[in-house]
Design a protein around this motif. Structure first.
Motif, PDB file in Angstrom:
ATOM      1  N   LEU A  83     -10.451  76.920  30.489  1.00 45.67           N
ATOM      2  CA  LEU A  83      -9.843  76.781  29.080  1.00 45.67           C
ATOM      3  C   LEU A  83      -8.368  77.096  28.969  1.00 45.67           C
ATOM      4  CD1 LEU A  83     -10.215  76.212  25.942  1.00 45.67           C
ATOM      5  CD2 LEU A  83     -11.203  78.868  25.888  1.00 45.67           C
ATOM      6  N   THR A  84      -7.893  77.919  29.709  1.00 41.99           N
ATOM      7  CA  THR A  84      -6.440  78.408  29.550  1.00 41.99           C
ATOM      8  C   THR A  84      -5.804  77.315  30.311  1.00 41.99           C
ATOM      9  OG1 THR A  84      -6.905  80.683  29.957  1.00 41.99           O
ATOM     10  CG2 THR A  84      -4.837  79.961  30.464  1.00 41.99           C
ATOM     11  N   LEU A  85      -6.162  76.723  31.357  1.00 40.69           N
ATOM     12  CA  LEU A  85      -5.599  75.544  31.985  1.00 40.69           C
ATOM     13  C   LEU A  85      -5.585  74.221  31.013  1.00 40.69           C
ATOM     14  CD1 LEU A  85      -6.883  75.894  35.608  1.00 40.69           C
ATOM     15  CD2 LEU A  85      -4.516  76.279  34.990  1.00 40.69           C
ATOM     16  N   ALA A  86      -6.503  73.902  30.431  1.00 41.53           N
ATOM     17  CA  ALA A  86      -6.649  73.026  29.320  1.00 41.53           C
ATOM     18  C   ALA A  86      -5.667  73.325  28.464  1.00 41.53           C
ATOM     19  CB  ALA A  86      -8.090  72.690  29.061  1.00 41.53           C
ATOM     20  N   THR A  87      -5.476  74.403  27.908  1.00 44.81           N
ATOM     21  CA  THR A  87      -4.531  74.991  26.797  1.00 44.81           C
ATOM     22  C   THR A  87      -3.180  74.513  27.216  1.00 44.81           C
ATOM     23  OG1 THR A  87      -5.922  76.395  25.960  1.00 44.81           O
ATOM     24  CG2 THR A  87      -3.910  76.481  25.150  1.00 44.81           C
ATOM     25  N   LEU A  88      -2.813  74.820  28.480  1.00 43.73           N
ATOM     26  CA  LEU A  88      -1.312  74.528  28.993  1.00 43.73           C
ATOM     27  C   LEU A  88      -1.187  73.009  29.461  1.00 43.73           C
ATOM     28  CD1 LEU A  88      -1.318  77.393  31.970  1.00 43.73           C
ATOM     29  CD2 LEU A  88       0.038  77.240  29.522  1.00 43.73           C
ATOM     30  N   LEU A  89      -2.209  72.384  29.425  1.00 41.81           N
ATOM     31  CA  LEU A  89      -2.167  71.066  29.528  1.00 41.81           C
ATOM     32  C   LEU A  89      -1.634  70.456  28.154  1.00 41.81           C
ATOM     33  CD1 LEU A  89      -2.788  68.349  31.035  1.00 41.81           C
ATOM     34  CD2 LEU A  89      -5.108  68.490  30.293  1.00 41.81           C
ATOM     35  N   GLN A  90      -2.261  71.184  27.293  1.00 46.75           N
ATOM     36  CA  GLN A  90      -1.903  70.661  25.893  1.00 46.75           C
ATOM     37  C   GLN A  90      -0.050  70.589  25.713  1.00 46.75           C
ATOM     38  OE1 GLN A  90      -4.145  70.151  23.387  1.00 46.75           O
ATOM     39  NE2 GLN A  90      -2.877  69.947  21.653  1.00 46.75           N
ATOM     40  N   ALA A  91       0.521  71.729  26.528  1.00 50.80           N
ATOM     41  CA  ALA A  91       1.812  71.718  26.539  1.00 50.80           C
ATOM     42  C   ALA A  91       2.380  70.487  27.230  1.00 50.80           C
ATOM     43  CB  ALA A  91       2.478  73.097  27.083  1.00 50.80           C
ATOM     44  N   ILE A  92       1.693  70.125  28.029  1.00 54.96           N
ATOM     45  CA  ILE A  92       2.244  68.983  28.774  1.00 54.96           C
ATOM     46  C   ILE A  92       2.156  67.651  27.991  1.00 54.96           C
ATOM     47  CG2 ILE A  92       1.956  67.286  30.717  1.00 54.96           C
ATOM     48  CD1 ILE A  92       1.195  69.805  32.340  1.00 54.96           C
ATOM     49  N   TYR A  93       0.986  67.513  27.365  1.00 54.47           N
ATOM     50  CA  TYR A  93       0.769  66.565  26.399  1.00 54.47           C
ATOM     51  C   TYR A  93       1.889  66.428  25.357  1.00 54.47           C
ATOM     52  CZ  TYR A  93      -3.888  64.677  27.401  1.00 54.47           C
ATOM     53  OH  TYR A  93      -5.157  63.979  28.061  1.00 54.47           O
ATOM     54  N   PHE A  94       2.265  67.507  24.749  1.00 57.81           N
ATOM     55  CA  PHE A  94       3.286  67.811  23.631  1.00 57.81           C
ATOM     56  C   PHE A  94       4.506  67.291  24.427  1.00 57.81           C
ATOM     57  CE2 PHE A  94       6.440  70.023  21.388  1.00 57.81           C
ATOM     58  CZ  PHE A  94       6.078  69.414  19.971  1.00 57.81           C
ATOM     59  N   LEU A 147     -15.103  69.340  34.979  1.00 54.36           N
ATOM     60  CA  LEU A 147     -15.218  67.845  34.734  1.00 54.36           C
ATOM     61  C   LEU A 147     -14.319  67.458  33.447  1.00 54.36           C
ATOM     62  CD1 LEU A 147     -18.660  66.807  35.610  1.00 54.36           C
ATOM     63  CD2 LEU A 147     -16.683  66.128  36.664  1.00 54.36           C
ATOM     64  N   PHE A 148     -14.464  68.347  32.415  1.00 53.86           N
ATOM     65  CA  PHE A 148     -13.534  68.234  31.369  1.00 53.86           C
ATOM     66  C   PHE A 148     -12.094  68.330  31.489  1.00 53.86           C
ATOM     67  CE2 PHE A 148     -11.007  70.148  28.066  1.00 53.86           C
ATOM     68  CZ  PHE A 148     -11.322  69.248  26.700  1.00 53.86           C
ATOM     69  N   LEU A 149     -11.885  69.215  32.291  1.00 51.46           N
ATOM     70  CA  LEU A 149     -10.143  69.381  32.513  1.00 51.46           C
ATOM     71  C   LEU A 149     -10.023  68.296  33.334  1.00 51.46           C
ATOM     72  CD1 LEU A 149      -7.728  71.158  32.399  1.00 51.46           C
ATOM     73  CD2 LEU A 149      -8.370  72.464  34.549  1.00 51.46           C
ATOM     74  N   ILE A 150     -10.547  67.809  34.375  1.00 51.55           N
ATOM     75  CA  ILE A 150      -9.974  66.593  35.107  1.00 51.55           C
ATOM     76  C   ILE A 150      -9.958  65.487  34.452  1.00 51.55           C
ATOM     77  CG2 ILE A 150     -10.827  65.039  37.004  1.00 51.55           C
ATOM     78  CD1 ILE A 150     -12.231  67.741  38.452  1.00 51.55           C
ATOM     79  N   ALA A 151     -10.871  65.351  33.456  1.00 55.11           N
ATOM     80  CA  ALA A 151     -11.022  64.109  32.524  1.00 55.11           C
ATOM     81  C   ALA A 151      -9.655  64.023  31.691  1.00 55.11           C
ATOM     82  CB  ALA A 151     -12.201  64.123  32.000  1.00 55.11           C
ATOM     83  N   ARG A 152      -9.245  65.331  31.161  1.00 50.10           N
ATOM     84  CA  ARG A 152      -8.261  65.434  30.403  1.00 50.10           C
ATOM     85  C   ARG A 152      -6.960  65.197  31.187  1.00 50.10           C
ATOM     86  NH1 ARG A 152      -9.572  63.616  25.648  1.00 50.10           N
ATOM     87  NH2 ARG A 152      -7.607  64.095  25.274  1.00 50.10           N
ATOM     88  N   THR A 204     -18.340  68.203  27.434  1.00 53.05           N
ATOM     89  CA  THR A 204     -18.259  69.205  26.518  1.00 53.05           C
ATOM     90  C   THR A 204     -19.591  69.226  25.588  1.00 53.05           C
ATOM     91  OG1 THR A 204     -15.887  68.599  26.109  1.00 53.05           O
ATOM     92  CG2 THR A 204     -17.030  69.622  24.218  1.00 53.05           C
ATOM     93  N   LEU A 205     -20.173  68.094  25.378  1.00 51.84           N
ATOM     94  CA  LEU A 205     -21.647  68.021  24.899  1.00 51.84           C
ATOM     95  C   LEU A 205     -22.563  68.707  25.744  1.00 51.84           C
ATOM     96  CD1 LEU A 205     -21.902  64.455  23.517  1.00 51.84           C
ATOM     97  CD2 LEU A 205     -21.442  66.484  22.206  1.00 51.84           C
ATOM     98  N   VAL A 206     -22.481  68.592  26.937  1.00 50.32           N
ATOM     99  CA  VAL A 206     -23.348  69.472  27.970  1.00 50.32           C
ATOM    100  C   VAL A 206     -22.978  70.930  27.696  1.00 50.32           C
ATOM    101  CG1 VAL A 206     -23.772  70.229  30.356  1.00 50.32           C
ATOM    102  CG2 VAL A 206     -23.438  67.524  29.651  1.00 50.32           C
ATOM    103  N   LEU A 207     -21.819  71.366  27.547  1.00 50.08           N
ATOM    104  CA  LEU A 207     -21.498  72.818  27.454  1.00 50.08           C
ATOM    105  C   LEU A 207     -22.057  73.301  25.924  1.00 50.08           C
ATOM    106  CD1 LEU A 207     -17.837  72.790  28.778  1.00 50.08           C
ATOM    107  CD2 LEU A 207     -19.673  73.869  29.867  1.00 50.08           C
ATOM    108  N   LEU A 208     -21.878  72.429  24.970  1.00 51.87           N
ATOM    109  CA  LEU A 208     -22.548  72.762  23.812  1.00 51.87           C
ATOM    110  C   LEU A 208     -24.069  72.966  23.788  1.00 51.87           C
ATOM    111  CD1 LEU A 208     -19.941  70.792  21.681  1.00 51.87           C
ATOM    112  CD2 LEU A 208     -20.221  73.128  21.654  1.00 51.87           C
TER     113      LEU A 208
END
Length: 129
Positions: A8-19, A89-94, A120-124
């Motif tokens: 989750l932390t890495l996915a949030t840092l990925l947000q900065a790359i997207y931005f 898998l979520f992070l790799i996909a993103r 994400t659906l699997v996790l939920l």
């Protein structure tokens, strides 16, 4: 920290790359003066800048659902090997989603998005059982 929280932390840092990709491409398209202006008139981005903006918006949407799933699983102490794999898998996909969107890779952008959303659906669903 759990594997899922690390992802989750890495996915949030990925947000900065997207931005950053969005910001740089938008500035290149409209110029610094317009980008730093008050934006009283909406700016319509096209091409790579427009795709970067839409990818960023999609990342915000994906990240909120993923974060909720990870936090629920972590706080209810339901993380395991399966949730770690789904989170990875979520992070790799993103990570793959941004270049797929920027380069207009059809149908791969949708396939990659589907993998991330399914993870994400699997996790939920895992959080509910």
């Amino acid at each position: 920290m759990t594997v899922e929280l690390t992802l989750l932390t890495l996915a949030t840092l990925l947000q900065a790359i997207y931005f950053a990709v969005y910001s740089i491409s938008a500035n290149l398209q409209v110029g610094t003066k317009t980008a730093m202006g008050p934006r009283d008139t909406p700016i319509q981005l096209t091409g790579v800048a427009g795709r970067a903006q839409r990818a960023l918006n999609n990342q915000f949407e994906a990240l909120i659902l993923f974060a909720i799933a990870i936090l629920v699983l972590t706080y209810s102490d339901q993380t395991d090997g399966h949730t770690a794999i789904a989170a990875a898998l979520f992070l790799i996909a993103r990570v793959l989603y941004l270049p797929a969107y920027l380069f207009g890779l059809t149908p791969w952008r949708t396939v990659i998005w589907t993998i991330g959303f399914t993870a994400t659906l699997v996790l939920l669903f895992k959080a509910l059982i």
